[in-house]
Write an enzyme that holds these catalytic residues in place. Structure first.
Site: not given
Ligand code: PEP
Ligand code: MG
Length: 882
Positions: A453, A771-774, A337, A615, A750, A857, A93, A104, A769, A837, A23, A559, A102
């Site tokens: 799910h 597969g960052t979930n797994d 601001r 896949r 993965e 990508y 102030r 002080m 690729s 992915c 301020k 998938r 809010g």
């Molecule tokens: C993953 O594992 O990141 C992935 C894309 O495969 P899935 O989610 O289908 O296991």
């Molecule tokens: Mg996977």
């Protein structure tokens, strides 16, 4: 020489936020660009820190610097602090480096006492105004500085209103207010044992100390913890001369935005009230006027305000939110601001500022918060609509939908096919409900979280979902749902808002998502700037088309198991799984082949000209078989009936197979390419289907780029073996069809071993690729469902993990494996294409990391494609700036 603790507004500037707080720095900046800011000074954050370092004592030299600064204000205003004829009043102030709204306290009208109040009454010829200001001051000072409970003051005020027989504070006469002031003073004497301090310098000292103290009040400490603001940066204190909007009909106060904060349109937008103070505007006793009518009221002031707001916007190069006061025909700016705005407004403002030449394309891109765009990419409820909200659950999948409630997936599908709009309402959903989910407008469940799910499938399909709505009591036997004692039969019209979690009775008018011209233009700029390609995860032609419409440059993950889940195919899939011999299995596979060929044909055609990464089958086979409990119930019933021997035998065989296939840890079990290793004929059938579709499309003149992706590889030998299976299928189809087509074969990364041996794996791969979930599950060693449902909240609360690693990539751990995977992979195979992915492919922070480690990508759900494009461009902009 002591440190410089006090800065006049004209001595500071915007860049001094550390020392002067946000301020103070802003007031200084506005003063220096020549705006009409009431004069004042800022006591530095350093003074606050020294105060604490000295065991809560004013640092030496501070007080000595305040006198001359006050003198400066006196000179500028022609008023004198404590003068009984023409008193200077100030506000005190707090203002830390980061805004802590809010948290002080603020004190207004400081400098009033029994004498100066008379001077104020005489100079304004308004005793009521003077005594009202005085009683407000004592109340704020009593509350903030002397810590007398707020409600005790309110009681005295209430009594005065009763005595005078009026409803509103504003109706109290000067005489009544004098009585209130006396009552307040007695209260303070009673509660603190000392009289209210009448000496203005004493008031000022105590107020400054109170602001320092307020840095460490409970709510400020909690706020800092929640917002990750350090505890040791202290707050500055701003002392500023008061201006009054309630000094008659040539005074007023208001708030205005330099552009419309809902739409972004370039028009002055705001409200003001003549003869009023800020609190009156908020209190809603009188209705404020639109800013435009100030022009009729006072042409000169309006013109000055327009000019000021233009110069503020030009100076800050962004839409401003400005607080102003007019005191006896003079305009003062109290605050400016960057204005908060909706997503459509954010886009329009950024694009128009760029077109106006105020900011560059890169800046326009950087100005948009990608997460905010989510609301623009889904249908949403008309914000004007009146809603009867009957329950609230988790906002599991954004967007809004209305429809008749149904409690059964088959019924949802049946009605859906007749063109009826339905909402599928279940306690939870399972893969068996997929057809119902597909046919429904939206999903509502009473159990399950953000990763249940229903939530995952709905997000994937881009359908709205509200999950875990515990107020719902679903009675499947009678097809009703009861909420708060009211029972609704099947067919009742409900609406859900998956963005907020609201459940609404009846239908609600909806607004379709549309990409505005400005949004398209902005995305065009993002395309020029970003180096990451953005692909989509899609497994049917409809989603593929949606992805194209939103600008996806191909499919990064198709998938195929979703195709196996189709209820019409499940019996054939089960036949394939239950087959005892290879020839038996091949019979089933031959039935699936043409179906799969049609699937791939449709998707490749929609995506002609772009890569489509398909896949091969990933989940364990038991997922396609019925549930054990249900089978046991069926078998028991059949046994009791005792007359359907053949059916009983079939079910018993099925149960044995389901039991044989069931695993202790399906996530770590017989899935991914392990299926391809043990049942190569399944992968061979899928590869053949892909290539048959490819051959047809090539003959029809389409340009297609199929990419076959092998999941869950841990060893180069798995990939080499399955590569061979795939290549053989390609050769066979080319020979049979007499055409050639290009294709590539790659793998998902993965599991940690794949990343650690990426140099070996890359020798058999055209692309990787992530597969960052797994990869997140296997690196952290816990399954997503168990973690999110059980212990992850504790990890986040205790700050062991900063973010949910399944939503925001764990850069330090999983990210290290990715970095290694990219480096090793490219060393062994310089042409290797690398992408992501997993769900992180649609998360802006994770996308930034993917840019930094040189991926080619990202691939995400079709609905997130625009967000990913923008995030990719932002990553490019910020890495260029470094
Ligand atoms: C993953 O594992 O990141 C992935 C894309 O495969 P899935 O989610 O289908 O296991
Ligand atoms: Mg996977």
């Amino acid at each position: 020489m002591s440190k410089k603790f006090v800065y006049l507004f004209r001595e500071g500037q915007a860049s001094m936020r550390d020392l002067l707080g946000g301020k103070g720095a802003n007031l200084a900046e506005m003063t220096n660009i020549g705006l009409p800011v009431p004069p004042g000074f800022t006591i530095t954050t350093e003074a606050c820190n020294d105060y604490y370092a000295l065991g809560r004592n004013l640092p030496e030299g501070l007080w000595e610097q305040i006198g001359p600064a006050l003198g400066d204000i006196e000179k500028a205003t022609g008023k004198k602090f404590g003068d009984k004829d023409n008193p200077l009043l100030v506000s005190v102030r707090s203002g830390a480096k980061f805004s802590m709204p809010g948290m002080m306290d603020t004190i207004l009208n400081l400098g009033l006492n029994d004498e100066t109040v008379e001077g104020l009454a005489a100079s304004t010829q308004n005793a009521r105004f003077a005594y009202d200001s005085y009683r407000r001051f004592i109340q704020m000072f009593g509350d903030v500085v002397l810590e007398v409970e707020h409600h005790e003051f309110e009681r005295i005020l209430e009594e005065a209103k009763e005595k005078q027989n009026v409803n509103y504070d504003s109706e109290l006469t000067a005489e009544s207010l004098k009585g209130v002031v006396e009552g307040y003073k007695r209260l303070i004497q009673r509660r603190t044992g000392s009289p209210f301090p009448l000496e203005p310098m004493k008031q000022l000292e105590q107020a400054i100390l109170a602001v320092f103290r307020s840095w460490n009040n409970d709510r400020a400490i909690v706020y800092r913890r929640i917002n990750s603001i350090p505890d040791n940066i202290g707050t500055a204190v701003n002392v500023q001369s008061m201006v009054f909007g309630n000094m008659g009909n040539d005074s007023g106060t208001g708030v205005a935005f330099t552009r419309n904060p809902s739409t972004g349109e370039r028009v002055l937008y705001g409200e003001y009230l003549m003869n009023a103070q800020g609190e009156d505007v908020v209190a809603g006793i009188r209705t404020p006027q639109p800013i435009k009518s100030l022009e009729d009221e006072n042409q000169a002031i309006y013109a000055q305000f327009v000019e000021t707001s233009n110069s503020l916007e030009a100076h800050y190069r962004d839409m401003q939110d400005i607080e102003f006061t007019i005191e006896r025909g003079r305009l003062y700016i109290l605050q400016t601001r960057n204005g908060k705005r909706t997503a459509p407004a954010a886009i329009r403002v950024a694009v128009e500022l760029c077109r106006e030449g105020v900011i560059s394309k890169e800046e326009a891109i950087a100005r948009i918060e990608p997460g905010q765009l989510d609301q623009l990419l889904h249908r949403r409820m008309d914000s004007e609509a009146k809603l009867e909200v009957i329950a609230k659950g988790l906002p599991a999948s954004p967007g809004a939908a209305s429809g008749k409630i149904v409690f059964d997936a088959d019924e949802a599908e049946r009605l859906g096919h007749t063109g009826e709009k339905v909402l599928l309402v279940r306690t939870e959903t399972t893969p068996d409900d997929i057809h119902g989910i597909l046919a429904a407008q939206g999903i509502l469940t009473s159990r399950g979280g953000m990763t249940s799910h229903a939530a995952v499938v709905a997000r994937h399909m881009g359908k709205p979902a509200v999950c875990g709505c515990e107020a719902l009591r679903i009675d499947y036997a009678h097809n009703t749902v009861t909420i708060d004692g009211v029972t609704y039969p099947e067919g009742t019209l409900f609406s859900i808002d998956g963005t907020t979690g609201r459940v609404i009775k009846g239908a609600v008018p909806m607004i379709d998502p549309e990409l505005s011209e400005e949004f398209k233009e902005l995305l065009g700029w993002a395309d020029e700037i970003r180096t990451l390609k953005v692909l989509a995860n899609a497994d049917n032609p409809r989603d593929a088309q949606k992805a194209r419409d939103f600008g996806a440059q191909g499919i990064g993950l198709c998938r195929t198991e979703h195709m196996f889940m189709d209820p019409a195919r499940i019996p054939i899939v089960q036949e394939m799984i239950l087959a005892q011999t290879l020839p038996e299995r091949e019979v089933a596979l031959a039935k699936l082949l043409p179906m799969q060929e049609e699937d791939f044909y449709g998707i490749l055609k929609v995506m002609a000209g772009f890569p489509v990464t398909i896949r091969l089958l990933d989940p364990p086979l038991h997922e396609f078989l019925p549930n054990v409990e249900e089978l046991v119930v069926d078998i028991t019933k059949l046994k009791l009936q005792g007359d359907r021997e053949e059916e009983l035998n079939e079910k018993e065989v099925l149960l044995r197979k389901v039991r044989a296939l069931s695993e202790m840890n399906p996530m770590l079990g017989h899935r991914g390419c392990r299926l391809g290793i043990t049942f190569p004929e399944i992968y061979a059938m899928q590869a053949r289907a892909i290539f048959q579709a490819a051959a047809r499309l090539v003959k029809e003149g389409y340009e297609i780029y199929p990419e076959v992706m092998i999941p869950l590889v841990i060893h180069v030998k798995e990939l080499a073996k399955l590569r061979k299976v795939t290549e053989e299928a390609a050769q066979t189809v080319m020979a049979e069809q007499g055409v050639t087509f290009a294709y590539t074969i790659g793998t998902m990364i993965e599991v940690p071993r794949a990343a650690l041996t990426a140099d070996e794996v890359a020798t058999a791969a055209d692309f990787f690729s992530f597969g960052t979930n797994d990869l997140t599950q296997t690196t952290l060693g816990f399954s997503r469902d168990d973690a999110e449902g059980k212990f992850l909240p504790a990890y986040l609360e205790q700050n062991i993990l900063e973010h949910n690693p399944f939503a925001v990539l764990d850069r330090i751990g999983v990210g290290k494996l990715m970095k290694m995977g990219v480096q090793l992979g490219r060393e062994a195979n310089p042409g290797l294409k690398v992408g992501i992915c997993g769900e992180h492919g649609g998360d802006p922070s994770s996308i930034e990391f993917c840019h930094q480690i040189g991926l080619n990508y990202v691939s995400c759900s079709p609905f997130r494609v625009p967000i990913a494009c923008l995030a990719a461009a932002q990553a490019a902009v910020s890495s260029k700036g470094q």
